[in-house]
Design a protein around this motif. Sequence first.
Motif, mmCIF file in Angstrom:
data_model
loop_
_atom_site.group_PDB
_atom_site.id
_atom_site.type_symbol
_atom_site.label_atom_id
_atom_site.label_comp_id
_atom_site.label_asym_id
_atom_site.label_seq_id
_atom_site.Cartn_x
_atom_site.Cartn_y
_atom_site.Cartn_z
ATOM 1 N N THR A 90 0.839 -1.185 0.000
ATOM 2 C CA THR A 90 0.000 0.000 0.000
ATOM 3 C C THR A 90 0.879 1.242 0.000
ATOM 4 O OG1 THR A 90 -1.868 1.111 1.085
ATOM 5 C CG2 THR A 90 -0.178 0.183 2.518
ATOM 6 N N VAL B 99 1.201 -4.469 3.220
ATOM 7 C CA VAL B 99 0.035 -4.111 4.035
ATOM 8 C C VAL B 99 0.173 -4.628 5.464
ATOM 9 C CG1 VAL B 99 -1.519 -3.942 2.063
ATOM 10 C CG2 VAL B 99 -1.259 -6.146 3.235
ATOM 11 N N VAL C 89 -8.238 -3.530 1.798
ATOM 12 C CA VAL C 89 -7.588 -4.809 1.526
ATOM 13 C C VAL C 89 -8.622 -5.930 1.449
ATOM 14 C CG1 VAL C 89 -6.026 -6.551 2.487
ATOM 15 C CG2 VAL C 89 -5.360 -4.133 2.462
#
Length: 251
Positions: free
Chosen positions: A29, A130, A162
């Motif tokens: 991310t 993430v 997510v």
Amino acid sequence: MPYDPSAFPPFAVTVDLVVLTVRKHALCTLAVRRGEPPFQGRWALPGGFVRDGEDLGSAAARELVEETGLRAHGSEGADPGAHLEQLATYGDPGRDPRMRVVSVAHLALAPDLPAPTPGGDAHSASWAPVETFLGTQDSGGREEDQPAPLAFDHGQILADGVERARSKIEYSSLATAFCPPEFTVGELRRVYEAVWGVVLDPRNFHRKVTGTPGFLVPTGGTTTRQGGRPAQLFRAGGATLLNPPMLRPEV
């Protein structure tokens, strides 16, 4: 019964972006380190306030360009594979210590992206797995890593983004948004493995994706960029739904 709009308190609207890509076989991310209060020095999701006269989709697309240089589908000069969709709205009264702020979060997916350049009030910007912000658990249920807390309620927004990505690639062609315009079945399988955090059987996966009408279209070319024998290249087909779906294995 008529009402007085001035009787209601004003509030600001922002857009926050969960920008996901696959780098080095990991779901990553985009995070920015805040250079100003509140939460100065903390990592946060990229985003910003909606401008006067700007609709939400335009604000999210603008922030995506400013943070990544990507232009999403439907915008002028769109990049292949750049996907942008509205995720959810977050309006807890205390989510921003400055004032009442409602955030309309968006999810952006794109193939492996270059190192970002920070802008606005960001001190630095970086791609991170993430798990850096969400944490993971071992078989005993204990946290292996202490996740780095994100500013505001961005940890919850990231978790929701997510999960949206993990769920949607089960029944849609969204996984191809993480791939270049032409890709191999092996490269697509590694996207599923990175997003889901699992290892998939190569033969079963190949049979599933090539046997689903409209999912993949052969380009007629091959590549050896993954090493070994030449692998057939595909592009995303016109199918938007997978029937039957590609069910996520239980971890």
